[in-house]
Design a protein around this motif. Sequence first.
Motif, PDB file in Angstrom:
ATOM      1  N   LEU B  11       0.875  -1.437  -0.076  1.00  0.00           N
ATOM      2  CA  LEU B  11      -0.107  -0.172  -0.097  1.00  0.00           C
ATOM      3  C   LEU B  11       0.923   1.091  -0.135  1.00  0.00           C
ATOM      4  O   LEU B  11       1.854   1.489   0.728  1.00  0.00           O
ATOM      5  N   TYR B  13       0.922   5.578   0.062  1.00  0.00           N
ATOM      6  CA  TYR B  13       0.287   6.810   0.072  1.00  0.00           C
ATOM      7  C   TYR B  13       1.143   7.429  -0.667  1.00  0.00           C
ATOM      8  O   TYR B  13       2.441   8.252  -0.098  1.00  0.00           O
ATOM      9  N   THR B  44      -3.427   1.246   8.964  1.00  0.00           N
ATOM     10  CA  THR B  44      -3.561   1.224   7.604  1.00  0.00           C
ATOM     11  C   THR B  44      -3.872  -0.240   7.279  1.00  0.00           C
ATOM     12  O   THR B  44      -4.829  -0.328   6.611  1.00  0.00           O
ATOM     13  N   ARG B  47      -7.586  -1.008   8.054  1.00  0.00           N
ATOM     14  CA  ARG B  47      -8.544  -0.362   7.363  1.00  0.00           C
ATOM     15  C   ARG B  47      -8.817  -0.953   5.802  1.00  0.00           C
ATOM     16  O   ARG B  47      -9.379  -0.350   5.151  1.00  0.00           O
ATOM     17  N   LEU B  48      -7.758  -1.586   5.465  1.00  0.00           N
ATOM     18  CA  LEU B  48      -7.786  -2.414   4.283  1.00  0.00           C
ATOM     19  C   LEU B  48      -9.088  -3.392   4.570  1.00  0.00           C
ATOM     20  O   LEU B  48      -9.703  -3.260   3.093  1.00  0.00           O
ATOM     21  N   ASN B  53      -9.092   2.883   3.673  1.00  0.00           N
ATOM     22  CA  ASN B  53      -8.201   3.824   2.823  1.00  0.00           C
ATOM     23  C   ASN B  53      -8.386   4.217   1.651  1.00  0.00           C
ATOM     24  O   ASN B  53      -7.913   5.220   1.195  1.00  0.00           O
ATOM     25  N   ASP B  54      -9.577   3.887   0.949  1.00  0.00           N
ATOM     26  CA  ASP B  54      -9.696   4.266  -0.418  1.00  0.00           C
ATOM     27  C   ASP B  54     -10.162   6.013  -0.329  1.00  0.00           C
ATOM     28  O   ASP B  54     -10.054   6.340  -1.282  1.00  0.00           O
ATOM     29  N   ILE B  56      -8.824   7.878   1.172  1.00  0.00           N
ATOM     30  CA  ILE B  56      -7.602   8.862   1.090  1.00  0.00           C
ATOM     31  C   ILE B  56      -6.949   9.177  -0.415  1.00  0.00           C
ATOM     32  O   ILE B  56      -6.744   8.216  -0.930  1.00  0.00           O
ATOM     33  N   VAL B  59      -4.005   6.893  -2.768  1.00  0.00           N
ATOM     34  CA  VAL B  59      -3.805   5.796  -2.407  1.00  0.00           C
ATOM     35  C   VAL B  59      -3.594   4.627  -3.290  1.00  0.00           C
ATOM     36  O   VAL B  59      -4.448   4.664  -4.223  1.00  0.00           O
TER      37      VAL B  59
END
Lengths: 219, 252
Positions: B11, B13, B44, B47-48, B53-54, B56, B59
């Motif tokens: 992942l 950012y 993080t 939150r997957l 996370n989508d 933000i 990402v």
Amino acid sequence: MSHLDTELKRLKSECIEMFDLVASQLRKAQLAMVDFDKELAHEVNFNEKRVNALELKIDKDCENIFALFNPVAIDLRFVLAVLKINSNLERVGDIADGIARYVIEAQAPFSAELMEITRLNEMFDQAISMMNDTQLAFQNENAKLARGVFQKDELLDQINGAANAAIEVVIRRNVDGITPALHIVSAIRKLERTGDQTKNVAEEIIFYLEAKVLKHLEK
Amino acid sequence: MRMIETKNVQLYYGDFHALKDISMQIESNTVTALIGPSGCGKSTYLRLFNRMNDLIDNVRIEGDVLVEGRDIYGKGLGMRIDELRKKVGMVFQKPNPFPKSIFENVAYGLRVNGIKNKDYIEERVETSLKQSALWNEVKDKLNKSAFELSGGQQQRLCIARALANEPSVLLMDEPASALDPISTAKIEELIYELKEKYTIIIVTHNMQQAGRVSDKTAFFYLGELIEYDTTPHIFTNPTDSRTQAYVTGRFG
């Protein structure tokens, strides 16, 4: 019931299982010696592995409770006490196994006269009775019963103290019987030590219940 | 049964590589604790599983994230996001009740999902409040504002709200860090009880809490999964020296 309570309850059950197992080992060692029952002696020898395995399991469970639950106050004292009780009980298990080995090694039944004059059977009975009292004290959280064990140990010391003189007389009369006589003396010494181990267990029970340290004190 | 699985998840950012090749399997009806110092990627990672996370910007996620064996990022026979949100409930660090009554807070998710059957909603509200060990404290004041509850009660209300949709998975992001010790103990007991019905993943900074509540623990550091094992193993004999240093409080 909280997660920690569940774990403590399980630990207590395991410790009671250890008490049962070790007391049974001691009783079987007594019967094996008195009845010269080699099969039973082999059973004690075999079950020693169970005692050792249970000791390791309880040790591991104590370690996990310390690491995962950080017990405090009476919970902390309980886990500390179980750790030491476990170790003392395992030694009593070793003693039962050691006595059973004498039966396995012996060529002929032990002299009934020798057992009589050394009060071996009485000593076994007393040691087992002390074990039962400490188990009940632990199970029912009874510090008074645990304290009673200290008095009971005096009889073991007394029999042990008189054993040498008693056995000396017999050996002088019959030199050929030295080996079985020595086995009986050794068994008496071992039983005297079970008294000490059981007293240690009683001290730990009092420590757990009353937060009093009785080690190295006159009782 | 395997409830959750990630395979080689990366992942980013923007340019920041937040999760590095994380593969992990989580069995159903277990509690998994994610631990590690701030910024290690544990939140993080949590939150997957509900695709938070989508939200933000910038990402980028690679690899597979499976819930009940289905890819939740829509690949293959993937799971739609509305279905996912029903299956995966979440509880946050600070209690965040809605400015509604206690009853309506719990009923909210059901109403949003189009459920109108009054009896069913009442039954779900009561069951959820019982499961979150709050029913006895609120049953006589269900129409009062949720803000009248204490912090600990509000957090249990949020748990009830998450349970109302009958999820399979409950994500908890430091659910007790804003609570006093008694409320914390209640939440921990609740987690222990809830695992009979749910698969729970909890992020916590409190290592004692991880020890008390979880079956397995994953230690994250600088976006990597350093060690993942049974909680007793992690707390008595961790394999990696970095895990040992962290759980013994020597760094982080």
